[in-house]
Each structure stands twice: as C-alpha cells, then as structure tokens.
Design an enzyme around this catalytic site. Structure first.
Site, PDB file in Angstrom:
ATOM      1  N   ARG A 107       0.762  -0.989  -0.089  1.00 51.83           N
ATOM      2  CA  ARG A 107      -0.163  -0.043  -0.099  1.00 51.83           C
ATOM      3  C   ARG A 107       0.888   1.229   0.041  1.00 51.83           C
ATOM      4  O   ARG A 107       2.079   1.360   0.739  1.00 51.83           O
ATOM      5  CB  ARG A 107      -0.911   0.055   1.238  1.00 51.83           C
ATOM      6  CG  ARG A 107      -2.064  -0.779   1.165  1.00 51.83           C
ATOM      7  CD  ARG A 107      -2.884  -0.517   2.380  1.00 51.83           C
ATOM      8  NE  ARG A 107      -2.342  -0.457   3.905  1.00 51.83           N
ATOM      9  CZ  ARG A 107      -2.777   0.123   4.661  1.00 51.83           C
ATOM     10  NH1 ARG A 107      -4.140   0.646   4.540  1.00 51.83           N
ATOM     11  NH2 ARG A 107      -2.128   0.139   5.849  1.00 51.83           N
ATOM     12  N   SER A 144       7.277  -4.994   7.617  1.00 47.81           N
ATOM     13  CA  SER A 144       6.917  -5.993   8.514  1.00 47.81           C
ATOM     14  C   SER A 144       7.683  -7.298   8.331  1.00 47.81           C
ATOM     15  O   SER A 144       7.195  -8.332   8.216  1.00 47.81           O
ATOM     16  CB  SER A 144       5.436  -6.100   8.694  1.00 47.81           C
ATOM     17  OG  SER A 144       4.704  -5.103   8.702  1.00 47.81           O
ATOM     18  N   ASP A 192       5.077  -2.987  12.118  1.00 44.71           N
ATOM     19  CA  ASP A 192       3.703  -2.735  12.249  1.00 44.71           C
ATOM     20  C   ASP A 192       3.321  -2.817  13.666  1.00 44.71           C
ATOM     21  O   ASP A 192       2.231  -1.992  13.800  1.00 44.71           O
ATOM     22  CB  ASP A 192       2.877  -3.942  11.531  1.00 44.71           C
ATOM     23  CG  ASP A 192       3.209  -5.401  11.668  1.00 44.71           C
ATOM     24  OD1 ASP A 192       4.436  -5.507  12.510  1.00 44.71           O
ATOM     25  OD2 ASP A 192       2.510  -6.259  11.395  1.00 44.71           O
TER      26      ASP A 192
END
Length: 900
Positions: free
Chosen positions: A522, A586, A640
């Site tokens: 994203r 992550s 994250d």
C-alpha cells in the site's frame, strides 16, 4: 348409513394439516421453559445424546416394565464390523396385585425376576451395566434418574408417583446384593419409545425418530439442544420423549372428538387425560367400536335392534377382534364368526356395516398418528435447514405390527402430508429390551470416548501456576534481550526501534506511508491536523506484488515498489513535492537509527535475493535514484507492531504498548533508555520491538509444548524457531487443530475412524474456520457445513468434538499471549515504582478482532496475572499505514526540537 353416522371420524387432508400445525405449536410450547408447565405435550428430555455409531460392544442387561408382560434381557453387542448383536429374553407375568399394588412390592418383584433371569443365564457373578426400560412419563434430570409423572395404561401403583424410579429399583436390588452376590449398576433409564429408536438406530444410522403404536402410543425424536430450554447447554442434540398421548387434554382437539370418544373417556381409569392416546391406541379402539355398534343397535340400525349382554359389557370387543374383522381377504367370515361369539346374530348387511365401522375407527387412528408424526418430521427438516430430508422412523407396537391395513395406511398418509421427506419405516425388533441395552451401550461408549478426548486435550489446560511460570520466564527473557552481554544469545531479541516518543497532538503536515508486509503493498497519503480541529485524513492505493517479484532479485522488488509510488503520486497530483515518508516494513530488522533497518531474514513467502543483511532504506533510496523522477525524505522505517501502538497513542496518551495478535504475534512497548544497554544514552524512552515470537526457542517452555506443537513445528518452514508464535498466532492454530483431529480420528473418536484426503493436507484448517466454528451464534448444523466445505463428513457428535478441540487450542493461545503481556505490564509497573499502574495497550490482528473468545480470554488472563495493573485494550485502526505516518510526524517533531 354408516358413513353418515360416522361422518365426523372421516378426516380430510386439510383437517390433518391443521392437526399437524396444532401439534407443532404444542411441541414448541413443551420445549419452552416458561410455557412447558401449561403444555399438554410434555416434550421430556431423555438425556440420550447420541445414536449408536456401530462401535458399541459388550454385554448388557435390560429390564422392561410397561407392557402386558415384564421382561428381562441379556444383549451381547459385537464389535465385528458387521454391527451384529444377540438378544436372549425371558418373559414374566405382570400380576394385577403387583401393577395395582404398592411401590415396594412392584420393585421387589422386578428385582426377583431379574435375579431369576441372571441365575438361569449363569450371570450372577458378573458386573454388568443395566438398562431399565420404564414406559411411563418420567421427568429426567440425568440419564440414570427419572421421576414418575403419572401412571398410564392399566398401571396404578401407590407411592411411586413423584419419586425417582431408578433409586427404587437400586434399593430393591441392594436388598439382594449380600445374599445373592450380585453387583449391578443401573446406567440408563429408558422409555420404550426411545428404546425403539435406538434399536433401529443401530441398524440404520438415519434413524432419529421412534414411534410406538400399540396398547399405548408415543413418539420421540432427536432435537437440537439449543431449542431445549429445560436443559443446560446448546451443544449437540438430545432425544425428546414427546409423550404425545396427552395432546388435546387442554381441549385442543375437542372439535374432532365425537360423542363416542367422550363416552369412552368418561368410563376410563383416567378421565380427561391422554385424550389423543384414546383416539389412537389399540387399548381403546375395540371399546370405541363397541360403543358405536351399541348405539347403532339401540337405534335399530344393526342386529334387528337387539343388543346382547356381550355388546353391553365394557371391554368385550378388543383390538384383536377389530384387526380380524378388517381382514378383507377373508371376506365376511371372520366378522360373522366374531359377532356370533358375542351372541349377536348378524345378517350379511350387519357384517358389512360392522366391518366398515372397524375400518373408519382404525383409519382415523392411522390418520391422526400420521398428522402428529408429520409435524415431527417437518420440525426435524426445518432444524436441519433442508429443502428435502431423508430419514428413518423406528417403529414398534402391536397395532402397527398385527393390524392388516394399519402400516400401509400410516405410510401413505405421512408421505402425502410431508412430500418433501423421504421416510423409511423400520420395524424394531425388541425395542424396549434391546433398546435399553443400546442406550446403555452408547452411554458406556460415550464415557470411554470422553476419557480419551479429555486425555488428548488435558495438556492444553493451563493452570494459574503454569501461566504464572510462563509470565516469569517471559520476564527473564525480556531482561536478557535488553542486557549487552546476553542480547546476542537471547531468544526474545528486544530490538531498539529508535522511535523515542508517542504523539502529543501537535503533529501536523502531509506524510507518505508505505506498507509492505504481505502479498499486497500500500501507498498512503496521510494529512495530519493539529489544534482544535485535530484530525487524520488518509488516501491510499493498493498494489499487488506478483510472485515472480516476491521471489526475484532485490533490485526488481524495490523498482516495483518505486513504480507503485510514482503511480500513486501522479494519481494524487503530488509529483513534485518532497514529502517525509514512513516505511512500514513488517519483516525482522536490526535498526541502528530510526531511518536505518537491516533485514535480518525474509518471512511470509518473500525470497528476493541480495536483500538479507542489507539496509532496506538504502535499497529504497537507490531505486528512487535509478528512476530519477522524484525525491522523498525517508524519515523512518517502522514495524507494524510499533505502528499499532502509535495509532492508539494518538487517541490515548496512556498507550505505551502495541500488540499484534493475528497471523503473527508480537509486542512492542516504551522502555526507559537507561534499561537498554545496547543503545547509548540514558535519557528518555525508546520503543522496543520485542519480537517475542522466538520466546521458548531455548527450550524454556518445553514443559508446556504438546506432541501436536512439536509436529506443527517440525512440519513448518523454520523448525525450532518462533516456538511461542507457533502456539499463539493465527498462522499455526488451525494446523495444531488439524494434528489433534488426525490423532482423535486414529483413535476412532472422530469421522468414523476414517482420515479423509483433505484432513491429510497441511494448512487446510485456516484460522478463520476456527473463529467461525467457535462462534456462539453458530448452530452445530453450520459447523457441520464448514467441515463439509473442508471435505470432512461429520456427524453431530463429531461437530461437538471439533468445536471443543478448536476451543481448547484458541483458549490456550489467548492465555499464553496474556501471560506474556502480563510480564510486560508488570515490568512497566515496577520500573515506574508504583503500586498501581494504569496503561493502555493498542491492539491489532485478525485473531483479536474476529475470534469470538480470544480477546476476552486474553483480557481475563492479564487481569489475573497482573492484578495491580489496570489495563485498557484499544483497537488500532490501520497501524501499518496511519501508524507509519504518525511515527514519521513524531520523528520530524522531535528532530525539529533537537535542531532548535
């Protein structure tokens, strides 16, 4: 003439459908806690929870009280794969002085007969389980306990009503124990109707209804537990004994009862009671025929108006006479013979008329019986949410067996009333005797299975002491990870993130965030406003990462990421702006500063070459340089878990811990700089990414790892690593469940002992299935559907066990997670030097958010293990996107303060 005379006894299909609807309403009333006291159809729970599955075996005794004779049986059930059994019985009379005497005499008589039987079969020194068939309405609270509600048929024994009949039988047997050296245990109290269903259920696994049409009439069927208000628990099914003979005792059938029904009822032993039974059962049909013939004779329609003494005497016409007169093949000879014996001298017309009366009376019985049975069939079909249902009705009783037309008529009407049910009628062989033994055998099997299942799941039950031990070990490992000399060998890595503050509300500006952590990537634009109009606005776009790029070269991966950023900037009209950027990456990284992160190793299916050991921020900067279209200020590389903490920290300044409980499992928290020996400086705080999934890799929690955990670990991509994560995270819980199911199936406790192809497949059991199966709102039927989607053909009992296994695995995961978290909040409390700590944990992850019980068990465990800490759990919104932007904003703010 007869037709006109008995017009009210002829029931159309519309009337029968109406009776069916009335009976359905009565069933619902009987099942409800508040409505049961006034219901006529008592819907008694029998505590028989399972039908035979073919694996029953052993020797059983049964006694059977309730018919015209008392019987004792020995049943041998063979586990030979052929589902065979052997029945030996002995019949004893039921003397009038016993069945209308007092309770002590009755049970002494039963015990005497049973002892006589055991002597003749040479069974006196064996300890055998005993089933007791007691064919009267009883209120049961256990399988081996029942309080008599009322006597029916011709029984009227004093001092038994409202007492537990099993303890009366036990008392009577106890008297003989010393003198006869017998040791018997009454394991089950069974109604003959239930016995019929169980006997047929042994031969046909589709059988879930029992029906008796003889001296008495009754039906039982398997009902969903969630509909039975009178019994605790929602899981599985239980056999309900409807006691339908009393249907209509409240006047619900008054419009269908004729003058003859009323007259018969007034002359019976129990006026106003068992009205439905009096219209159906063979005990009353002969008398009904007599009353009709008597009235017709008195009106001059039969026998020249002359009634014999026999016709005037109650009980002179019996069901056997009615059955014989309806043998049409014999013509009128039977009818003539019977009537002559009764001193009536019939003409041929009289014989035809009498035969017709018998037909109408017995046909009405079959019709009414069919209507009530159709109501039960419809209820079963609706419970299963099926459009069409296949089922079997186990059936017994003299009327059904000996009457020449009855069975055929009943089948025909049932099929007409419920065309969407394919019904097989299976005649029971000694339902009341063999059935009681079957119920006992099933109870015996279930008790043995329960033991085995409990043994398999016992290692998943963690005591408070064990959880406290896990908390203390986690605390030790956290300390190891913070100390310079032990950090290198620590299993909990305690990685510094160089995030040195949480949001204070003054953050503002436009920030870009990148989120790479799975198969999707994203890019986000986050606008943060401060002051009175404090807000965070986000715009994002999702891009896929093709497999060939995930597993290609590092250069290709980062070029693809930059291509995606370029597309997004163009889409948002931001091509020329040099925006600060936070990069949520992550994967395990070792950081030397907030904008330097060296990849320790790929996880989650990524395998891009030339990345491990490299600084991912440098690789991103290089790729931006290669493209030479725009420039970005890469401020922070973010995990994250830290993003989750920051997102919640923006809403609640008390949030100093981040927890991810999803596919993976991890925690971060704000640690005092003075405790972080591997980073210079003692002032302020820094967020530590614990990477606690590796807890236990040194064997410190081996005492709680089960054989199933070891199997999951050995079959994983990284054997011996991330052991705690493998016991607590969504990625592995389904696999643990699968291993347990395989083990239980091998023990013959599940799926009929057959390991299906799909159960052999790794990863078939996704965590979302665990969440669905454990949902309280899901009936077992839906659990069965989920298992069917997975290619597992399960019975109702299988579904209960699967649900229990899922519950044990996810509860342990939540408790272990809670024990780890308790170690962290306790550490925070001690570091602050306070007696009582108030703190907020920011949480994200599908397991915490979607599983029906995980979050509750986690919260309860933390409360129990850290009673001096008041912990608030706050759900994070988009930790990896919004969180990355907030970290970037905080880093910018602190950087500016530092510069000033």
């Amino acid at each position: 003439q007869v037709d006109r005379y008995l017009y009210h006894m002829r029931l159309s299909d519309d009337v029968l459908l109406d009776v069916m609807a009335r009976f359905q309403a009565e069933m619902v009333k009987g099942l409800g806690k508040d409505t049961n006291p006034t219901a006529t159809v008592k819907m008694l729970p029998t505590f028989v929870r399972s039908l035979p599955d073919g694996s029953e075996k052993g020797d059983f005794l049964a006694v059977d009280l309730g018919g015209s004779q008392f019987r004792a049986h020995q049943v041998k059930v063979f586990d030979d794969g052929k589902q065979s059994s052997q029945l030996e019985s002995k019949f004893y009379p039921s003397p009038k002085e016993v069945i209308q005497g007092n309770g002590a005499e009755l049970f002494d008589y039963v015990a005497d007969c049973l002892l006589d039987f055991m002597e003749t079969k040479n069974l006196k020194h064996k300890k055998l389980p005993l089933g007791f068939t007691f064919s009267f309405p009883c209120k049961q609270t256990k399988l081996e306990e029942g309080v008599l509600l009322a006597w029916t048929k011709h029984f009227k024994v004093r001092g038994v009503q409202d007492t537990n009949v099993v303890s009366s039988l036990r008392k009577a047997l106890q008297k003989h124990k010393a003198s006869f050296d017998i040791d018997l245990d009454v394991l089950a109290l069974v109604n003959d109707t239930v016995g019929t269903m169980m006997t047929c259920g042994y031969d046909d696994q589709h059988c879930e209804i029992g029906l008796i049409i003889g001296t008495g009439t009754n039906a039982c069927y398997m009902e969903e537990m969630r509909h039975i208000d009178l019994v605790e628990g929602d899981e599985g099914r239980m056999c309900i004994n409807t006691e339908w003979g009393a249907f209509g005792d409240d006047g619900a059938l008054d419009d269908l009862r004729t003058e003859f029904d009323r007259e018969l009822d007034l002359g019976s032993l129990n006026p106003g009671k068992q009205l439905f039974e009096k219209m159906i059962s063979s005990l009353y049909l002969g008398e009904l025929v007599r009353l009709i013939l008597l009235k017709m004779t008195k009106e001059g329609l039969l026998f020249n108006g002359k009634a014999s003494t026999a016709l005037l005497t109650k009980g002179k016409i019996e069901m056997k006479h009615v059955s014989a007169m309806e043998k049409y093949k014999e013509g009128l000879s039977n009818t003539k013979e019977i009537l002559t014996e009764l001193n009536l001298f019939p003409s041929e017309e009289d014989c035809i008329a009498v035969q017709h009366v018998c037909t109408i009376v017995s046909f009405r019985s079959a019709n009414l019986c069919a209507a009530a049975l159709a109501a039960i069939l419809t209820r079963l079909r609706e419970n299963k949410k099926l459009l069409r249902m296949r089922t079997t009705v186990g059936i017994d009783g003299g009327l059904y067996k000996t009457h020449p037309q009855y069975a055929k008529r009943l089948h025909k009407v049932v099929r007409r009333l419920v065309p969407n049910c394919d019904v097989r009628f299976l005649l029971s062989v000694s339902g009341s005797g063999k059935g009681a033994a079957m119920v006992t055998a099933v109870a015996y099997r279930l008790a043995a299975q329960r033991k085995q299942i409990d043994a398999a799941l016992a290692p998943f039950l963690l005591s408070l002491d064990t959880l406290t031990e896990v908390k203390n070990k986690m605390r030790t490992e956290l300390e190891y990870g913070l100390k310079r000399e032990t950090q290198a060998s620590a299993t909990v890595k305690m990685l510094p993130t160089y995030v040195c503050g949480t949001p204070d509300g003054t953050e503002k500006g436009k920030f870009l965030a990148l989120d790479l952590g799975g198969t999707n990537f994203r890019v986000l634009l986050v606008k943060i406003r401060s002051g009175r109009r404090r807000s965070v606005q986000m715009y994002n776009k999702i891009f896929a990462i093709p497999l060939e790029i995930m597993q290609g070269t590092g250069e290709e991966l980062f070029d693809h990421i930059v291509q995606c950023i370029a597309d997004f900037l163009e889409y948002m009209g931001l091509k020329g702006a040099r925006l600060p950027l936070g990069f949520t990456f992550s994967f395990p990284c070792r950081q030397a500063s907030i904008d330097k992160g060296t990849l320790v190793g790929w996880t989650k299916g990524f395998k891009a070459t030339d990345c491990e050991g490299e600084d991912v921020v440098d690789m991103l900067r290089e790729a931006i340089r290669r493209r030479n279209e725009f420039d970005l200020d890469i401020v922070a590389v973010v995990n994250d878990t830290v993003g989750t903490m920051m997102t919640c920290g923006y809403e609640d300044p008390n949030c100093e811990i981040g927890l991810i409980a999803g596919t993976g499992s991890n925690v971060c928290y704000m640690e005092d700089m003075k405790n972080i020996e591997i980073v210079e400086g003692n002032e302020g705080k820094m967020c530590i990414n614990t990477e606690w999934g590796g807890f236990g890799d040194n064997g410190c929690i081996d005492n709680i790892r089960t054989k199933y955990d070891k199997e999951v670990d050995e079959g994983s991509l990284n054997p011996g690593k991330q052991r705690y994560e493998k016991m607590t995270s969504g990625m592995y819980l389904g696999e643990i469940v699968r291993q347990i199911l395989i083990d239980l199936t091998k023990q013959g406790l599940l799926f009929r002992g057959q390991i299906s192809e799909s159960l052999r497949k790794r990863g078939i059991f996704e965590t979302k299935f665990l969440s669905q199966i454990e949902s309280d709102r899901l009936a077992l039927l839906q659990v069965r559907r989920i298992l069917q989607q997975l290619g597992l053909d399960s019975t109702c009992e299988d579904s209960i066990i699967v649900k229990e296994v899922c519950g044990a695995v996810s509860k342990r995961a939540a408790q272990l997670c809670g024990a780890g978290l308790a170690a962290i909040v306790e550490k925070k409390r001690e570091d602050r030097g306070v007696d009582h700590l108030q703190i907020t944990v920011g949480v994200d992850g599908t397991l915490y958010k979607l599983h029906p019980h995980f979050s509750r068990v986690l919260r309860e465990t933390v409360k129990e293990l850290a009673p001096q800490c008041d912990v608030t759990f706050m759900l994070s919104e988009d930790g990896s996107g919004k969180g990355a932007a907030l970290i970037t904003a905080v880093a910018k703010r602190l950087h500016n303060v530092g510069q000033k």
